[in-house]
Design a protein around this motif. Structure first.
Motif, PDB file in Angstrom:
ATOM      1  N   PRO A   1     130.423  92.778  92.636  1.00 34.72           N
ATOM      2  CA  PRO A   1     130.757  91.377  92.916  1.00 34.72           C
ATOM      3  C   PRO A   1     131.989  91.205  93.802  1.00 34.72           C
ATOM      4  N   ILE A   2     131.966  90.121  94.550  1.00 30.97           N
ATOM      5  CA  ILE A   2     133.125  89.646  95.300  1.00 30.97           C
ATOM      6  C   ILE A   2     133.285  88.186  94.900  1.00 30.97           C
ATOM      7  N   PHE A   3     134.437  87.834  94.343  1.00 25.08           N
ATOM      8  CA  PHE A   3     134.683  86.459  93.912  1.00 25.08           C
ATOM      9  C   PHE A   3     135.779  85.829  94.763  1.00 25.08           C
ATOM     10  N   GLN A   4     135.541  84.634  95.197  1.00 26.72           N
ATOM     11  CA  GLN A   4     136.537  83.875  95.947  1.00 26.72           C
ATOM     12  C   GLN A   4     137.127  82.799  95.041  1.00 26.72           C
ATOM     13  N   SER A   5     138.419  82.555  95.168  1.00 25.35           N
ATOM     14  CA  SER A   5     139.050  81.477  94.408  1.00 25.35           C
ATOM     15  C   SER A   5     138.988  80.161  95.186  1.00 25.35           C
ATOM     16  N   GLU A   6     138.832  80.263  96.504  1.00 27.28           N
ATOM     17  CA  GLU A   6     138.646  79.084  97.358  1.00 27.28           C
ATOM     18  C   GLU A   6     137.419  79.313  98.225  1.00 27.28           C
ATOM     19  N   ASN A   7     136.684  78.251  98.484  1.00 29.29           N
ATOM     20  CA  ASN A   7     135.469  78.348  99.287  1.00 29.29           C
ATOM     21  C   ASN A   7     135.826  78.776 100.714  1.00 29.29           C
ATOM     22  N   GLN A   8     135.288  79.905 101.137  1.00 32.68           N
ATOM     23  CA  GLN A   8     135.592  80.466 102.453  1.00 32.68           C
ATOM     24  C   GLN A   8     134.693  79.917 103.557  1.00 32.68           C
ATOM     25  N   TYR A   9     133.469  79.601 103.215  1.00 35.45           N
ATOM     26  CA  TYR A   9     132.543  79.043 104.207  1.00 35.45           C
ATOM     27  C   TYR A   9     133.089  77.732 104.768  1.00 35.45           C
ATOM     28  N   SER A  10     133.672  76.908 103.902  1.00 40.54           N
ATOM     29  CA  SER A  10     134.224  75.623 104.353  1.00 40.54           C
ATOM     30  C   SER A  10     135.430  75.811 105.270  1.00 40.54           C
TER      31      SER A  10
ATOM     32  N   GLY B   1     135.358  78.034 107.617  1.00 37.82           N
ATOM     33  CA  GLY B   1     134.821  78.602 108.845  1.00 37.82           C
ATOM     34  C   GLY B   1     134.655  80.104 108.817  1.00 37.82           C
ATOM     35  N   LYS B   2     134.796  80.721 107.663  1.00 38.29           N
ATOM     36  CA  LYS B   2     134.624  82.175 107.563  1.00 38.29           C
ATOM     37  C   LYS B   2     133.148  82.524 107.614  1.00 38.29           C
ATOM     38  N   TYR B   3     132.871  83.665 108.191  1.00 35.43           N
ATOM     39  CA  TYR B   3     131.511  84.185 108.248  1.00 35.43           C
ATOM     40  C   TYR B   3     131.366  85.145 107.077  1.00 35.43           C
ATOM     41  N   ILE B   4     130.719  84.706 106.013  1.00 36.04           N
ATOM     42  CA  ILE B   4     130.689  85.418 104.740  1.00 36.04           C
ATOM     43  C   ILE B   4     130.172  86.847 104.886  1.00 36.04           C
ATOM     44  N   ILE B   5     129.063  87.024 105.577  1.00 34.32           N
ATOM     45  CA  ILE B   5     128.493  88.366 105.710  1.00 34.32           C
ATOM     46  C   ILE B   5     129.441  89.271 106.492  1.00 34.32           C
ATOM     47  N   GLY B   6     129.849  88.828 107.655  1.00 28.58           N
ATOM     48  CA  GLY B   6     130.678  89.657 108.521  1.00 28.58           C
ATOM     49  C   GLY B   6     132.089  89.869 108.024  1.00 28.58           C
ATOM     50  N   ASP B   7     132.673  88.831 107.435  1.00 31.28           N
ATOM     51  CA  ASP B   7     134.067  88.923 107.002  1.00 31.28           C
ATOM     52  C   ASP B   7     134.252  89.582 105.639  1.00 31.28           C
ATOM     53  N   TYR B   8     133.288  89.429 104.749  1.00 30.81           N
ATOM     54  CA  TYR B   8     133.475  89.907 103.377  1.00 30.81           C
ATOM     55  C   TYR B   8     132.458  90.943 102.902  1.00 30.81           C
ATOM     56  N   MET B   9     131.205  90.775 103.264  1.00 28.74           N
ATOM     57  CA  MET B   9     130.171  91.640 102.702  1.00 28.74           C
ATOM     58  C   MET B   9     129.930  92.904 103.532  1.00 28.74           C
ATOM     59  N   PHE B  10     129.768  92.743 104.820  1.00 27.30           N
ATOM     60  CA  PHE B  10     129.479  93.895 105.678  1.00 27.30           C
ATOM     61  C   PHE B  10     130.560  94.980 105.588  1.00 27.30           C
ATOM     62  N   PRO B  11     131.836  94.618 105.570  1.00 28.42           N
ATOM     63  CA  PRO B  11     132.867  95.674 105.521  1.00 28.42           C
ATOM     64  C   PRO B  11     132.833  96.545 104.270  1.00 28.42           C
TER      65      PRO B  11
END
Length: 168
Positions: free
Chosen positions: A109-118, A120-130
């Motif tokens: 799991p990866i948990f965010q405390s603040e919504n990153q999509y809102s 402008g973060k690219y969830i796959i590229g910024d958090y999941m792919f790495p």
């Protein structure tokens, strides 16, 4: 960031109920340079072959069925499921934690405390792919699920049998 991704060799498996979405996703990433086609290293027996990427935001209603469809996969290789919860306000986080505790070798799991999509973060590229370790990537949103318990096995077999293919 692109240089960091370019250093990692990946092939992509896609799952979607709408083939048009799959093609758009692939084209979008090829144009942005996210998918780098290089010779793939041989996979050792103890290496993760597929990283399943699952983005979640308030998917409590569907999430349990989604995660169950992942952990029920029958494969002759190791796989991981990276579940990114983007600060859901429902019980999604608790469901993810439950599965991560029950299946610690699979659910990451990866948990965010603040919504990153809102933001402008690219969830796959910024958090999941790495953090993905697999030779191949599979995608399934938290409000979707897989009906075939051999889905990953079939797709990996097809990609291995046809090395000129880079997605299926």
């Amino acid at each position: 960031i692109l240089q960091k991704y370019a250093e990692r060799s990946k092939e992509i498996l896609f799952h979607s109920l709408e083939g048009i979405w799959d093609k758009f996703y692939i084209d979008r990433h090829l144009q942005k340079g996210w998918v780098v086609l290089e010779q793939i290293k041989r996979t050792k027996d103890n290496e993760i072959v597929v990283s399943v990427l699952c983005a979640v935001y308030n998917h409590e209603r569907y999430l349990r069925k989604t995660l169950e469809s992942f952990v029920k996969q029958q494969t002759n290789f190791l796989y991981e499921v990276i579940v990114h919860d983007d600060a859901s306000t429902d019980n999604s986080k608790q469901i993810i934690k439950e599965f991560a505790e029950k299946y610690p070798q699979i659910i990451k799991p990866i948990f965010q405390s603040e919504n990153q999509y809102s933001k402008g973060k690219y969830i796959i590229g910024d958090y999941m792919f790495p953090v993905a370790n697999g030779k191949y990537l599979a995608w399934c949103e938290g409000d979707d699920y897989w009906t075939d318990e051999k889905k990953l096995q079939k797709q990996v077999d097809a990609l291995r049998e046809h090395p000129d293919c880079f997605f299926c």
